[in-house]
Design an enzyme around this catalytic site. Structure first.
Site, PDB file in Angstrom:
ATOM      1  CG  HIS A   1     -10.911  -1.058  42.313  1.00 46.83           C
ATOM      2  ND1 HIS A   1     -10.943   0.696  42.311  1.00 46.83           N
ATOM      3  CD2 HIS A   1     -11.140  -1.021  41.216  1.00 46.83           C
ATOM      4  CE1 HIS A   1     -11.321   0.830  41.131  1.00 46.83           C
ATOM      5  NE2 HIS A   1     -11.586  -0.151  40.339  1.00 46.83           N
TER       6      HIS A   1
ATOM      7  CD  GLU B   1     -14.743  -1.477  41.772  1.00 44.62           C
ATOM      8  OE1 GLU B   1     -14.462  -2.600  41.402  1.00 44.62           O
ATOM      9  OE2 GLU B   1     -14.939  -0.736  41.054  1.00 44.62           O
TER      10      GLU B   1
ATOM     11  NE  ARG C   1     -18.025   2.069  32.894  1.00 40.82           N
ATOM     12  CZ  ARG C   1     -17.173   1.401  33.680  1.00 40.82           C
ATOM     13  NH1 ARG C   1     -17.720   0.873  34.744  1.00 40.82           N
ATOM     14  NH2 ARG C   1     -16.031   1.148  33.103  1.00 40.82           N
TER      15      ARG C   1
ATOM     16  CG  ASP D   1     -15.435  -5.036  37.224  1.00 40.55           C
ATOM     17  OD1 ASP D   1     -16.616  -4.858  37.773  1.00 40.55           O
ATOM     18  OD2 ASP D   1     -14.377  -4.449  37.714  1.00 40.55           O
TER      19      ASP D   1
ATOM     20  CD  GLU E   1      -8.130  -3.781  39.211  1.00 44.07           C
ATOM     21  OE1 GLU E   1      -8.534  -3.356  40.445  1.00 44.07           O
ATOM     22  OE2 GLU E   1      -8.935  -3.828  38.273  1.00 44.07           O
TER      23      GLU E   1
ATOM     24  CG  ASP F   1      -9.685   2.742  45.055  1.00 46.31           C
ATOM     25  OD1 ASP F   1      -9.781   2.508  43.693  1.00 46.31           O
ATOM     26  OD2 ASP F   1      -8.936   3.467  45.480  1.00 46.31           O
TER      27      ASP F   1
ATOM     28  CG  HIS G   1     -14.407   5.245  35.369  1.00 47.62           C
ATOM     29  ND1 HIS G   1     -14.501   4.991  36.804  1.00 47.62           N
ATOM     30  CD2 HIS G   1     -14.374   3.925  34.643  1.00 47.62           C
ATOM     31  CE1 HIS G   1     -14.801   3.782  36.779  1.00 47.62           C
ATOM     32  NE2 HIS G   1     -14.625   3.129  35.665  1.00 47.62           N
TER      33      HIS G   1
ATOM     34  CD  GLU H   1     -13.895  -6.846  40.563  1.00 44.76           C
ATOM     35  OE1 GLU H   1     -13.099  -7.620  40.417  1.00 44.76           O
ATOM     36  OE2 GLU H   1     -13.820  -5.625  40.399  1.00 44.76           O
TER      37      GLU H   1
HETATM   38  C1  LIG Z   1     -14.048  -2.100  34.175  1.00 41.72           C
HETATM   39  C2  LIG Z   1     -14.806  -1.769  35.380  1.00 41.72           C
HETATM   40  O1  LIG Z   1     -16.031  -1.595  34.830  1.00 41.72           O
HETATM   41  C3  LIG Z   1     -14.265  -0.659  36.143  1.00 41.72           C
HETATM   42  O2  LIG Z   1     -14.093   0.552  35.217  1.00 41.72           O
HETATM   43  C4  LIG Z   1     -12.970  -0.771  37.109  1.00 41.72           C
HETATM   44  C5  LIG Z   1     -13.003  -1.747  38.044  1.00 41.72           C
HETATM   45  O3  LIG Z   1     -14.363  -2.136  38.529  1.00 41.72           O
HETATM   46  C6  LIG Z   1     -11.830  -2.586  38.577  1.00 41.72           C
HETATM   47  O4  LIG Z   1     -10.966  -2.500  38.071  1.00 41.72           O
HETATM   48  O5  LIG Z   1     -12.230  -3.530  39.222  1.00 41.72           O
HETATM   49 MG   LIG Z   2     -14.574  -3.789  39.739  1.00 41.93          MG
END
Ligand SMILES: C[C@H](O)[C@H](O)CC(=O)C(=O)O
Ligand SMILES: [Mg+2]
Length: 394
Positions: free
Chosen positions: A318, A268, A48, A214, A338, A291, A22, A240
């Site tokens: 994740h 995650e 963010r 998401d 992913e 994750d 991020h 998600e």
């Molecule tokens: C895109 C989502 O807000 C975040 O940055 C990544 C994520 O939650 C995901 O890959 O799953």
């Molecule tokens: Mg996510």
């Protein structure tokens, strides 16, 4: 020859993308008005980074064995995580045998229980754990997937997360997961815009391509239910992380509320076998998404995955790049993986942890041959061009 012991642990901080994905510059899709738990405050809605999503940066853990071999890993956590490694966790690692991974994990976890259990401390423990697996693989000259018991497939298949599922489709991915842009505080108009964005994308990708949303913990049960019901006609495959991670009861209710066939996914921001036990036993979701850099590392993910298997839940980790690829290759209940699109406009494939790793593999046509993972350890090196900073030098 005896088993090498661990001579030294070092913790560094790195800024600018990489494991702290991020931490990107202006104009990146990942920071473009994405709905979050902070979206109820208008001043933190657009970005963010405005509320500090990137304050931590990357933690690099390096572990050196008595034979001179060095293992390493990257995760998020930055300077506070470096403090925890150097001032607290190093004592359980230095002097141990390189094969003592299970015992070291237990000592790190038990000794931090009074201030740990989730979040930053478990990210930090994950970083040390991954560096230990990398070290063991390098010493044994075996890829981590082999240390885990061996691959169950010759090729991994990926869906892409990013702003442009239509481009991901052309790049050969099996599906595309988009960020949700508007939260409950943006009212009916926001809900309409969320559904319109999904409808537009469905038009572009046709009926069969997977589309997912998401929601990054941003919704409440009522909004999430309305979104899921509205998204059904646009063929949403899963919704998600709709709710805050502690709302196990909300997830269980959401799973009952969503239209038949739509999947609920989360995890995650969950950690350890005990956190995932809550999700699984309460029937919160169809897919868990630990994750590996945040849930307790590989040592813990193996346990989480066994628990999920017994609950008929899939484990689709994740992000987490090579650390999850080596895991996914070895599990029957992880049939795909992913890939986070880190190009600012999500219009090309770049390594997920760019620029921190050298040799980081990427999917080609949405797939990755197992043979690209056949390097000792996790098969990556730290990019020497990245400036490592060691704030708590011992
Ligand atoms: C895109 C989502 O807000 C975040 O940055 C990544 C994520 O939650 C995901 O890959 O799953
Ligand atoms: Mg996510």
């Amino acid at each position: 020859m005896g088993i090498p012991t661990i001579k030294h642990v070092r913790a560094f901080v790195l800024r600018g993308g990489g494991a702290d994905y991020h931490d990107q510059a202006d104009g990146h899709w990942i920071d473009d008005h994405i709905a979050t738990p902070m979206s109820k405050y208008p001043q933190y809605r657009q970005s963010r980074r405005s509320f500090g999503i990137n304050v931590l940066g990357t933690l690099v853990v390096e572990i050196e064995a008595s034979d001179g071999t060095v293992g390493f890993a990257v995760t998020t956590g930055g300077e506070p995580a470096a403090y925890i490694v150097e001032k607290h966790l190093a004592r359980f690692v230095e002097g141990a045998r390189v094969t003592d991974i299970e015992k070291i994990w237990d000592q790190m976890y038990q000794s931090t229980l009074y201030y740990g259990r989730k979040g930053l401390v478990i990210n930090t423990i994950s970083g040390v754990d991954l560096a230990l697996w990398d070290l063991l693989g390098k010493i044994r000259q075996e890829p981590v997937h082999q240390l885990l018991g061996g691959a169950v497939r010759d090729e991994l298949q990926f869906y892409a997360t990013g702003a442009r599922p239509d481009l991901a489709q052309k790049m050969g991915f099996i599906g595309g997961k988009m960020p949700l842009h508007h939260g409950p505080a943006e009212g009916e108009e926001g809900l309409r815009k969320n559904l319109e964005a999904l409808a537009t994308m469905r038009e572009r990708v046709g009926p069969d391509f997977w589309l997912m949303l998401d929601c990054w913990m941003s919704l409440d049960l009522n909004y999430a239910t309305r979104l899921a019901v509205g998204a059904h006609e646009h063929g949403l495959k899963w919704i998600e992380e709709a709710l805050p991670p502690d709302d196990y009861w909300g997830y269980a209710a959401l799973r009952n509320n969503v239209p038949k066939g739509m999947l609920v996914t989360t995890g995650e921001h969950e950690a350890t076998r005990w956190g995932f036990r809550m999700l699984l036993e309460m029937g919160c979701c169809d897919i868990i998404q630990p994750d590996v850099g945040w849930c307790g590392g590989l040592t813990e993910l193996v346990k989480i995955s066994a628990l999920a298997d017994a609950h008929n839940a899939l484990v689709i980790p994740h992000g987490s790049s090579v650390y999850s690829y080596h895991f996914v290759a070895t599990r029957h209940n992880s049939p795909f993986a992913e890939f986070l699109m880190m190009a600012p406009q999500a219009d090309e494939v770049v390594p997920m942890f760019h620029p921190q790793l050298l040799g980081e593999p990427v999917p080609v046509q949405g797939r990755m041959r197992l043979s690209v993972l056949d390097q000792p350890g996790f098969g990556v090196a730290l990019n020497p061009e990245c400036q490592l900073h060691r704030p708590y030098h011992r």
